[in-house]
Motif scaffolding. Structure first.
Motif, PDB file in Angstrom:
ATOM      1  N   LEU A 196       0.833  -1.201   0.000  1.00 22.30           N
ATOM      2  CA  LEU A 196       0.000   0.000   0.000  1.00 22.30           C
ATOM      3  C   LEU A 196       0.873   1.259   0.000  1.00 22.30           C
ATOM      4  N   THR A 197       0.544   2.211  -0.868  1.00 26.29           N
ATOM      5  CA  THR A 197       1.268   3.487  -0.906  1.00 26.29           C
ATOM      6  C   THR A 197       0.531   4.527  -0.077  1.00 26.29           C
ATOM      7  N   ALA A 198       1.228   5.627   0.221  1.00 28.01           N
ATOM      8  CA  ALA A 198       0.620   6.690   1.007  1.00 28.01           C
ATOM      9  C   ALA A 198      -0.596   7.282   0.297  1.00 28.01           C
ATOM     10  N   GLU A 199      -0.479   7.483  -1.006  1.00 26.76           N
ATOM     11  CA  GLU A 199      -1.594   8.061  -1.742  1.00 26.76           C
ATOM     12  C   GLU A 199      -2.769   7.096  -1.809  1.00 26.76           C
ATOM     13  N   ALA A 200      -2.492   5.816  -1.995  1.00 26.27           N
ATOM     14  CA  ALA A 200      -3.566   4.820  -2.014  1.00 26.27           C
ATOM     15  C   ALA A 200      -4.233   4.737  -0.648  1.00 26.27           C
ATOM     16  N   TYR A 201      -3.432   4.893   0.414  1.00 30.73           N
ATOM     17  CA  TYR A 201      -3.997   4.872   1.764  1.00 30.73           C
ATOM     18  C   TYR A 201      -4.889   6.082   1.993  1.00 30.73           C
ATOM     19  N   ARG A 202      -4.474   7.244   1.488  1.00 36.90           N
ATOM     20  CA  ARG A 202      -5.311   8.444   1.604  1.00 36.90           C
ATOM     21  C   ARG A 202      -6.666   8.211   0.925  1.00 36.90           C
ATOM     22  N   LYS A 203      -6.620   7.648  -0.277  1.00 36.30           N
ATOM     23  CA  LYS A 203      -7.866   7.371  -0.999  1.00 36.30           C
ATOM     24  C   LYS A 203      -8.705   6.344  -0.263  1.00 36.30           C
ATOM     25  N   GLN A 204      -8.035   5.373   0.350  1.00 38.64           N
ATOM     26  CA  GLN A 204      -8.739   4.347   1.117  1.00 38.64           C
ATOM     27  C   GLN A 204      -9.490   4.976   2.294  1.00 38.64           C
ATOM     28  N   LEU A 205      -8.827   5.869   3.009  1.00 37.04           N
ATOM     29  CA  LEU A 205      -9.481   6.545   4.125  1.00 37.04           C
ATOM     30  C   LEU A 205     -10.669   7.371   3.648  1.00 37.04           C
ATOM     31  N   GLN A 206     -10.456   8.134   2.582  1.00 33.22           N
ATOM     32  CA  GLN A 206     -11.522   9.005   2.082  1.00 33.22           C
ATOM     33  C   GLN A 206     -12.706   8.209   1.569  1.00 33.22           C
ATOM     34  N   THR A 207     -12.442   7.061   0.956  1.00 35.79           N
ATOM     35  CA  THR A 207     -13.521   6.248   0.384  1.00 35.79           C
ATOM     36  C   THR A 207     -14.211   5.399   1.443  1.00 35.79           C
ATOM     37  N   ASN A 208     -13.434   4.616   2.180  1.00 32.51           N
ATOM     38  CA  ASN A 208     -14.015   3.694   3.159  1.00 32.51           C
ATOM     39  C   ASN A 208     -14.718   4.420   4.295  1.00 32.51           C
ATOM     40  N   TYR A 209     -14.172   5.586   4.670  1.00 34.46           N
ATOM     41  CA  TYR A 209     -14.696   6.288   5.833  1.00 34.46           C
ATOM     42  C   TYR A 209     -15.563   7.493   5.481  1.00 34.46           C
ATOM     43  N   ALA A 210     -15.741   7.749   4.204  1.00 33.54           N
ATOM     44  CA  ALA A 210     -16.563   8.884   3.768  1.00 33.54           C
ATOM     45  C   ALA A 210     -16.170  10.159   4.513  1.00 33.54           C
ATOM     46  N   ILE A 211     -14.875  10.393   4.617  1.00 32.82           N
ATOM     47  CA  ILE A 211     -14.368  11.517   5.397  1.00 32.82           C
ATOM     48  C   ILE A 211     -14.721  12.838   4.719  1.00 32.82           C
ATOM     49  N   LYS A 212     -15.257  13.765   5.490  1.00 36.10           N
ATOM     50  CA  LYS A 212     -15.675  15.061   4.968  1.00 36.10           C
ATOM     51  C   LYS A 212     -14.650  16.159   5.260  1.00 36.10           C
ATOM     52  N   LEU A 213     -13.536  15.807   5.876  1.00 37.93           N
ATOM     53  CA  LEU A 213     -12.525  16.788   6.263  1.00 37.93           C
ATOM     54  C   LEU A 213     -11.673  17.182   5.063  1.00 37.93           C
ATOM     55  N   PRO A 214     -11.028  18.364   5.102  1.00 35.94           N
ATOM     56  CA  PRO A 214     -10.093  18.743   4.043  1.00 35.94           C
ATOM     57  C   PRO A 214      -8.950  17.745   3.946  1.00 35.94           C
ATOM     58  N   ALA A 215      -8.352  17.655   2.763  1.00 38.66           N
ATOM     59  CA  ALA A 215      -7.284  16.679   2.534  1.00 38.66           C
ATOM     60  C   ALA A 215      -6.143  16.844   3.524  1.00 38.66           C
ATOM     61  N   GLU A 216      -5.797  18.110   3.861  1.00 36.99           N
ATOM     62  CA  GLU A 216      -4.666  18.332   4.762  1.00 36.99           C
ATOM     63  C   GLU A 216      -4.951  17.834   6.177  1.00 36.99           C
ATOM     64  N   ALA A 217      -6.228  17.715   6.506  1.00 40.21           N
ATOM     65  CA  ALA A 217      -6.584  17.228   7.841  1.00 40.21           C
ATOM     66  C   ALA A 217      -6.276  15.750   7.998  1.00 40.21           C
ATOM     67  N   ILE A 218      -6.170  15.035   6.886  1.00 38.53           N
ATOM     68  CA  ILE A 218      -5.897  13.602   6.933  1.00 38.53           C
ATOM     69  C   ILE A 218      -4.397  13.331   6.955  1.00 38.53           C
ATOM     70  N   THR A 219      -3.593  14.339   6.612  1.00 39.05           N
ATOM     71  CA  THR A 219      -2.155  14.147   6.481  1.00 39.05           C
ATOM     72  C   THR A 219      -1.500  13.552   7.729  1.00 39.05           C
ATOM     73  N   PRO A 220      -1.827  13.988   8.955  1.00 34.62           N
ATOM     74  CA  PRO A 220      -1.183  13.372  10.121  1.00 34.62           C
ATOM     75  C   PRO A 220      -1.400  11.870  10.198  1.00 34.62           C
ATOM     76  N   PHE A 221      -2.573  11.391   9.762  1.00 33.79           N
ATOM     77  CA  PHE A 221      -2.828   9.960   9.786  1.00 33.79           C
ATOM     78  C   PHE A 221      -1.937   9.242   8.764  1.00 33.79           C
ATOM     79  N   ILE A 222      -1.721   9.892   7.608  1.00 26.02           N
ATOM     80  CA  ILE A 222      -0.849   9.319   6.591  1.00 26.02           C
ATOM     81  C   ILE A 222       0.592   9.260   7.114  1.00 26.02           C
ATOM     82  N   GLU A 223       1.026  10.352   7.727  1.00 26.15           N
ATOM     83  CA  GLU A 223       2.380  10.402   8.281  1.00 26.15           C
ATOM     84  C   GLU A 223       2.569   9.331   9.356  1.00 26.15           C
TER      85      GLU A 223
END
Length: 336
Positions: A196-223
């Motif tokens: 799994l890549t970081a970008e694929a993981y970001r998409k996974q979070l946004q898709t699976n979790y229907a996250i409504k937050l801005p993209a930068e808000a998810i960055t700490p989870f990716i890091e």
């Protein structure tokens, strides 16, 4: 180069001390340790020694005092894909309302030890009770999210006298995933997660979790997830992470939820259809999985003292996406 994380997760995280990198995108990442050494938490972190299946481990936790104590304690239980630091705005909200707030990283997650053996909900429950004993807390309120909801169910069933209220925030485990998803070998899961890549993981979070937050808000989870790949202990972290996925699958709690007598509040995001393992299920069954808001209502109706609240236009990270409504529901419920 040290990473500095931005203390913001949109409006919902104004109070958070989570931070995000300000280094250039092309700069090399400094690896974290697998206990998230190098990743900032919003409050001081302490360690409690525990023994699970003969293995000596450390359980990390934050213990935040109340602004004006009401004599009560809330224990926050995190999800699988998030360090407990994501509770920062909820910690602040509860502390300001008079609660002492205890926030553990379960063994296998965050800043706690990564065991060599398998993870089990009963061990995590015992560890949590051991933490309460260590802190001399006889009874607590439990507020749980996602995988933490499954653990909260286990604690409510095994130690009903130790909690006063149970808040299940977008919990998983409201259905038995074994009815839909065939078993997957651990080694196959390790291989998949490692690719799994970081970008694929970001998409996974946004898709699976229907996250409504801005993209930068998810960055700490990716890091938090991908900066550990440079650690020499990364294979141990990866096996522990996969073990948590197997734990979700092999140790269902859906059948026990109706037996909980503790006053319980489900807080669901209307758009949260997260269902672990769905991609591995037969295509004909996938649409039947993850009907979480409806499942919560059905389960609450079977319980002696429970109700379900569904927040419209909200995904899996309910407390970050709808902070004011979440605050209203939680404080009202705990004030009963």
């Amino acid at each position: 180069m040290n990473r500095i994380f931005l203390a913001a997760l949109a409006a919902a995280l104004l109070a958070s001390q989570l931070t995000s990198t300000n280094a250039a995108e092309t700069a090399p990442r400094e690896p974290y340790g697998i206990a998230l050494e190098g990743f900032a938490y919003p409050y001081p972190v302490h360690l409690l020694p525990v023994v699970n299946d003969g293995e000596q481990l450390d359980m990390a936790y934050m213990d935040v005092a109340a602004a004006q104590p009401n004599g009560r304690t809330v224990v926050l239980l995190h999800g699988r894909n998030f360090p407990s630091s994501y509770w920062a705005p909820v910690i602040k909200m509860l502390s300001e309302a008079g609660f002492r707030v205890v926030v553990p990283d379960q063994v296998g997650f965050g800043k706690s030890s990564k065991p060599t053996g398998e993870l089990h909900f009963d061990n995590l429950a015992r560890n949590t009770i051991a933490l309460l004993d260590h802190l001399e807390i006889n009874k607590a309120e439990i507020v749980a999210h996602s995988l933490g909801g499954m653990l909260g169910v286990g604690i409510a069933r095994a130690y009903p006298d130790r909690l006063a209220h149970l808040v299940l925030t977008a919990p998983i485990g409201l259905e038995d995933y074994r009815l839909y998803v065939p078993p997957t070998p651990t080694e196959k899961m390790i291989e998949t997660e490692d690719k799994l890549t970081a970008e694929a993981y970001r998409k996974q979070l946004q898709t699976n979790y229907a996250i409504k937050l801005p993209a930068e808000a998810i960055t700490p989870f990716i890091e938090a997830r991908f900066n550990i790949k440079g650690s020499p202990d990364y294979p141990r972290w990866l096996r522990a992470f996969v073990s948590s996925g197997q734990m979700i699958y092999r140790e269902p709690v859906a059948h026990e939820i109706p037996l909980i007598a503790t006053p319980t509040l489900f807080i669901m995001g209307a758009d949260d259809h997260n269902a672990p393992g769905r991609p591995l299920a037969p295509e004909a069954l996938r649409s039947k999985m993850g009907l979480n808001a409806e499942l919560a209502k059905q389960l609450a109706a079977k319980m002696p003292n429970a109700r379900a609240e569904v927040i419209p236009e909200t995904g899996h990270l309910v407390f970050l996406e709808a902070p004011e409504k979440y605050r209203e529901l939680v404080l009202s419920f705990l004030g009963r």
